[in-house]
Motif scaffolding. Structure first.
Motif, PDB file in Angstrom:
ATOM      1  N   VAL A 142     -13.605  -7.373 -18.141  1.00 16.87           N
ATOM      2  CA  VAL A 142     -12.430  -6.531 -18.290  1.00 16.87           C
ATOM      3  C   VAL A 142     -12.006  -6.071 -16.902  1.00 16.87           C
ATOM      4  CG1 VAL A 142     -13.829  -4.454 -18.638  1.00 16.87           C
ATOM      5  CG2 VAL A 142     -11.464  -4.487 -19.422  1.00 16.87           C
ATOM      6  N   GLY A 143     -10.705  -6.009 -16.681  1.00 24.79           N
ATOM      7  CA  GLY A 143     -10.182  -5.595 -15.384  1.00 24.79           C
ATOM      8  C   GLY A 143      -9.162  -4.483 -15.523  1.00 24.79           C
ATOM      9  N   PHE A 144      -9.151  -3.602 -14.540  1.00 32.69           N
ATOM     10  CA  PHE A 144      -8.192  -2.502 -14.486  1.00 32.69           C
ATOM     11  C   PHE A 144      -7.197  -2.832 -13.377  1.00 32.69           C
ATOM     12  CE2 PHE A 144      -6.892   1.516 -12.478  1.00 32.69           C
ATOM     13  CZ  PHE A 144      -6.255   2.116 -13.542  1.00 32.69           C
ATOM     14  N   ARG A 145      -5.915  -3.034 -13.741  1.00 34.64           N
ATOM     15  CA  ARG A 145      -4.881  -3.434 -12.787  1.00 34.64           C
ATOM     16  C   ARG A 145      -4.051  -2.225 -12.368  1.00 34.64           C
ATOM     17  NH1 ARG A 145      -1.178  -6.027 -14.917  1.00 34.64           N
ATOM     18  NH2 ARG A 145      -1.809  -6.039 -17.105  1.00 34.64           N
ATOM     19  N   LEU A 146      -3.899  -2.045 -11.062  1.00 28.92           N
ATOM     20  CA  LEU A 146      -3.117  -0.941 -10.517  1.00 28.92           C
ATOM     21  C   LEU A 146      -2.119  -1.498  -9.502  1.00 28.92           C
ATOM     22  CD1 LEU A 146      -2.559   2.096 -10.271  1.00 28.92           C
ATOM     23  CD2 LEU A 146      -4.262   2.164  -8.441  1.00 28.92           C
ATOM     24  N   PRO A 147      -0.826  -1.549  -9.842  1.00 29.51           N
ATOM     25  CA  PRO A 147       0.174  -1.957  -8.844  1.00 29.51           C
ATOM     26  C   PRO A 147       0.192  -0.969  -7.682  1.00 29.51           C
ATOM     27  CG  PRO A 147       1.096  -1.964 -11.072  1.00 29.51           C
ATOM     28  CD  PRO A 147      -0.227  -1.265 -11.148  1.00 29.51           C
ATOM     29  N   LEU A 148       0.384  -1.479  -6.474  1.00 26.31           N
ATOM     30  CA  LEU A 148       0.367  -0.625  -5.289  1.00 26.31           C
ATOM     31  C   LEU A 148       1.771  -0.405  -4.737  1.00 26.31           C
ATOM     32  CD1 LEU A 148      -2.799  -2.068  -3.510  1.00 26.31           C
ATOM     33  CD2 LEU A 148      -2.621  -0.046  -4.965  1.00 26.31           C
ATOM     34  N   SER A 149       2.409  -1.454  -4.264  1.00 30.92           N
ATOM     35  CA  SER A 149       3.696  -1.283  -3.580  1.00 30.92           C
ATOM     36  C   SER A 149       4.811  -0.837  -4.527  1.00 30.92           C
ATOM     37  CB  SER A 149       4.108  -2.589  -2.886  1.00 30.92           C
ATOM     38  OG  SER A 149       4.210  -3.649  -3.826  1.00 30.92           O
ATOM     39  N   ILE A 150       4.739  -1.224  -5.797  1.00 34.81           N
ATOM     40  CA  ILE A 150       5.824  -0.895  -6.725  1.00 34.81           C
ATOM     41  C   ILE A 150       5.879   0.598  -7.015  1.00 34.81           C
ATOM     42  CG2 ILE A 150       4.566  -1.119  -8.892  1.00 34.81           C
ATOM     43  CD1 ILE A 150       6.965  -2.620 -10.009  1.00 34.81           C
ATOM     44  N   ASN A 151       4.793   1.326  -6.737  1.00 40.26           N
ATOM     45  CA  ASN A 151       4.778   2.763  -6.980  1.00 40.26           C
ATOM     46  C   ASN A 151       5.434   3.565  -5.860  1.00 40.26           C
ATOM     47  OD1 ASN A 151       3.453   2.802  -9.503  1.00 40.26           O
ATOM     48  ND2 ASN A 151       1.496   2.461  -8.513  1.00 40.26           N
ATOM     49  N   PHE A 152       5.875   2.907  -4.810  1.00 37.97           N
ATOM     50  CA  PHE A 152       6.554   3.576  -3.704  1.00 37.97           C
ATOM     51  C   PHE A 152       8.025   3.189  -3.726  1.00 37.97           C
ATOM     52  CE2 PHE A 152       2.134   3.421  -2.455  1.00 37.97           C
ATOM     53  CZ  PHE A 152       1.919   4.688  -1.942  1.00 37.97           C
ATOM     54  N   ASP A 153       8.902   4.184  -3.875  1.00 39.95           N
ATOM     55  CA  ASP A 153      10.327   3.919  -4.032  1.00 39.95           C
ATOM     56  C   ASP A 153      10.901   3.155  -2.848  1.00 39.95           C
ATOM     57  OD1 ASP A 153      10.237   5.238  -6.421  1.00 39.95           O
ATOM     58  OD2 ASP A 153      10.887   7.163  -5.615  1.00 39.95           O
ATOM     59  N   ALA A 154      10.457   3.468  -1.626  1.00 42.71           N
ATOM     60  CA  ALA A 154      11.007   2.805  -0.452  1.00 42.71           C
ATOM     61  C   ALA A 154      10.689   1.314  -0.453  1.00 42.71           C
ATOM     62  CB  ALA A 154      10.467   3.453   0.824  1.00 42.71           C
ATOM     63  N   LEU A 155       9.535   0.916  -0.991  1.00 38.52           N
ATOM     64  CA  LEU A 155       9.176  -0.500  -1.067  1.00 38.52           C
ATOM     65  C   LEU A 155       9.780  -1.161  -2.291  1.00 38.52           C
ATOM     66  CD1 LEU A 155       5.384  -0.266  -0.084  1.00 38.52           C
ATOM     67  CD2 LEU A 155       7.344  -0.782   1.402  1.00 38.52           C
ATOM     68  N   ASP A 156       9.792  -0.446  -3.402  1.00 38.59           N
ATOM     69  CA  ASP A 156      10.350  -1.003  -4.636  1.00 38.59           C
ATOM     70  C   ASP A 156      11.847  -1.253  -4.513  1.00 38.59           C
ATOM     71  OD1 ASP A 156      10.309  -1.890  -7.263  1.00 38.59           O
ATOM     72  OD2 ASP A 156      10.743   0.094  -8.055  1.00 38.59           O
ATOM     73  N   ALA A 157      12.519  -0.531  -3.626  1.00 35.74           N
ATOM     74  CA  ALA A 157      13.965  -0.686  -3.466  1.00 35.74           C
ATOM     75  C   ALA A 157      14.338  -1.913  -2.642  1.00 35.74           C
ATOM     76  CB  ALA A 157      14.548   0.564  -2.804  1.00 35.74           C
ATOM     77  N   ARG A 158      13.356  -2.624  -2.096  1.00 39.12           N
ATOM     78  CA  ARG A 158      13.627  -3.784  -1.248  1.00 39.12           C
ATOM     79  C   ARG A 158      13.025  -5.032  -1.880  1.00 39.12           C
ATOM     80  NH1 ARG A 158      13.355   0.716   1.594  1.00 39.12           N
ATOM     81  NH2 ARG A 158      14.714   0.996   3.435  1.00 39.12           N
ATOM     82  N   PRO A 159      13.833  -5.835  -2.579  1.00 30.50           N
ATOM     83  CA  PRO A 159      13.299  -7.015  -3.275  1.00 30.50           C
ATOM     84  C   PRO A 159      12.692  -8.043  -2.329  1.00 30.50           C
ATOM     85  CG  PRO A 159      15.509  -6.457  -4.057  1.00 30.50           C
ATOM     86  CD  PRO A 159      15.256  -5.621  -2.845  1.00 30.50           C
ATOM     87  N   ALA A 160      13.066  -8.032  -1.041  1.00 31.27           N
ATOM     88  CA  ALA A 160      12.538  -9.032  -0.119  1.00 31.27           C
ATOM     89  C   ALA A 160      11.077  -8.787   0.229  1.00 31.27           C
ATOM     90  CB  ALA A 160      13.373  -9.048   1.165  1.00 31.27           C
ATOM     91  N   ILE A 161      10.573  -7.575   0.000  1.00 35.78           N
ATOM     92  CA  ILE A 161       9.189  -7.251   0.322  1.00 35.78           C
ATOM     93  C   ILE A 161       8.284  -7.698  -0.828  1.00 35.78           C
ATOM     94  CG2 ILE A 161       7.567  -5.389   0.806  1.00 35.78           C
ATOM     95  CD1 ILE A 161       9.802  -3.842   2.079  1.00 35.78           C
ATOM     96  N   PRO A 162       7.222  -8.484  -0.567  1.00 37.70           N
ATOM     97  CA  PRO A 162       6.316  -8.920  -1.641  1.00 37.70           C
ATOM     98  C   PRO A 162       5.657  -7.739  -2.339  1.00 37.70           C
ATOM     99  CG  PRO A 162       5.950 -10.192   0.370  1.00 37.70           C
ATOM    100  CD  PRO A 162       6.877  -9.060   0.739  1.00 37.70           C
ATOM    101  N   LEU A 163       5.304  -7.942  -3.593  1.00 41.28           N
ATOM    102  CA  LEU A 163       4.642  -6.920  -4.393  1.00 41.28           C
ATOM    103  C   LEU A 163       3.135  -7.043  -4.234  1.00 41.28           C
ATOM    104  CD1 LEU A 163       6.716  -7.147  -7.696  1.00 41.28           C
ATOM    105  CD2 LEU A 163       6.985  -5.518  -5.827  1.00 41.28           C
ATOM    106  N   LEU A 164       2.481  -5.930  -3.956  1.00 44.98           N
ATOM    107  CA  LEU A 164       1.030  -5.896  -3.772  1.00 44.98           C
ATOM    108  C   LEU A 164       0.406  -5.168  -4.953  1.00 44.98           C
ATOM    109  CD1 LEU A 164      -1.408  -6.489  -1.922  1.00 44.98           C
ATOM    110  CD2 LEU A 164      -1.016  -4.236  -0.877  1.00 44.98           C
ATOM    111  N   SER A 165      -0.591  -5.806  -5.571  1.00 48.31           N
ATOM    112  CA  SER A 165      -1.294  -5.216  -6.707  1.00 48.31           C
ATOM    113  C   SER A 165      -2.798  -5.344  -6.485  1.00 48.31           C
ATOM    114  CB  SER A 165      -0.913  -5.910  -8.021  1.00 48.31           C
ATOM    115  OG  SER A 165       0.462  -5.763  -8.280  1.00 48.31           O
ATOM    116  N   SER A 166      -3.549  -4.475  -7.144  1.00 46.23           N
ATOM    117  CA  SER A 166      -5.010  -4.499  -7.041  1.00 46.23           C
ATOM    118  C   SER A 166      -5.617  -4.552  -8.436  1.00 46.23           C
ATOM    119  CB  SER A 166      -5.512  -3.260  -6.294  1.00 46.23           C
ATOM    120  OG  SER A 166      -5.201  -2.086  -7.032  1.00 46.23           O
ATOM    121  N   THR A 167      -6.810  -5.148  -8.520  1.00 42.77           N
ATOM    122  CA  THR A 167      -7.538  -5.238  -9.784  1.00 42.77           C
ATOM    123  C   THR A 167      -9.016  -4.999  -9.517  1.00 42.77           C
ATOM    124  OG1 THR A 167      -5.974  -6.870 -10.663  1.00 42.77           O
ATOM    125  CG2 THR A 167      -8.089  -6.677 -11.777  1.00 42.77           C
TER     126      THR A 167
END
Length: 205
Positions: A142-167
Motif C-alpha cells: 500500500v502506498g500513500f501519495r502526496l502531490p508536492l508542486s500542485i499544492n503551491f499556487d505559484a507552481l500550479d499556475a504555470r502549466p509549463a512546470i512539471p508536476l512533482l509528487s511523492s509516494t
C-alpha cells in the motif's frame, strides 16, 4: 456589496485595487475573499473554486467582496489632521489595537522564504495506491501519495512546470520505499511538439 472575480490560467480579471465604487457611493470595508459556502458556491479554505472551461482545461477562480454605501452614509476618515481635541484623541486611541513589535530576525531571507511558502501553499488532497504482485500470491503493498508542486499556487499556475509528487509505500514481504515522480502537462508537450514542427518546416523552406 461589490464583487470581483480573480482567475488563474484564464483571461486576466480586474484587480480589486483597480475597482472603484460607483459615483456617489463609498467604501465602508476593506476587500476580503469570500469563503462562505452556499448552494451554488463551494470554495475551499482559500476561496478558490475549480471548474473546467469549454476546452476541457482545469480552471479556478475566487470571489472578493467589499461593502459600499451611499456617500452620505459612508464614514468619513480624515487624513493629515494637524490638531484634534483631547476627547477625540482619547476616542481614537481607544479604537487603535495595541501592537507587539518583535525584534528583526537575524535571517530575513529565510523569513521571506517561509512567508512566501506559507502564502502560496494550498493543500488540494492526497491519495492511496494498492499494489499486488503478479509473481507471488502473497506479495502486496500500500502506498500513500502526496502531490508536492500542485499544492503551491505559484507552481500550479504555470502549466509549463512539471508536476512533482511523492509516494511512501509499505510492501509485504516487508519493504519500505519512497518514490518521487515527475509528470509533464499535456499543454507543455503540445508546445514542444508544435515548436519542433515549426522549426523543421522552416528549415525545409
Amino acid at each position: 456589496r461589490t464583487r470581483a472575480h480573480h482567475r488563474v490560467h484564464h483571461r486576466r480579471a480586474m484587480s480589486p485595487a483597480e475597482i472603484t465604487p460607483p459615483s456617489e457611493w463609498g467604501w465602508v470595508s476593506p476587500w476580503s475573499i469570500d469563503v462562505s459556502p452556499s448552494p451554488s458556491f463551494s470554495p475551499d479554505r482559500r476561496g478558490w473554486t475549480y471548474f473546467r472551461d469549454v476546452s476541457g482545461r482545469s480552471r479556478r477562480r475566487r470571489r472578493w467582496l467589499r461593502t459600499i454605501r451611499p456617500a452620505a452614509a459612508a464614514p468619513v476618515r480624515p487624513h493629515n489632521v494637524t490638531s484634534i481635541s483631547n476627547a477625540t484623541a482619547s476616542a481614537v486611541a481607544a479604537t487603535v489595537p495595541s501592537r507587539t513589535f518583535l525584534p528583526p530576525s537575524p535571517f530575513p531571507a529565510l523569513v521571506s522564504l517561509a512567508s512566501a511558502v506559507r502564502s502560496n501553499f494550498n493543500f488540494k488532497g492526497f491519495g492511496y495506491t494498492f499494489y499486488k504482485s503478479y509473481i507471488t500470491w502473497y506479495g502486496t503493498g500500500v502506498g500513500f501519495r502526496l502531490p508536492l508542486s500542485i499544492n503551491f499556487d505559484a507552481l500550479d499556475a504555470r502549466p509549463a512546470i512539471p508536476l512533482l509528487s511523492s509516494t511512501a509505500a509499505l510492501f509485504y514481504p516487508w519493504t519500505i520505499a519512497v518514490f518521487l515522480s515527475l509528470s509533464v502537462h499535456v499543454e507543455a508537450i503540445r508546445y514542444v511538439l508544435r515548436t519542433a514542427a515549426n522549426v523543421v518546416l522552416l528549415r525545409r523552406r
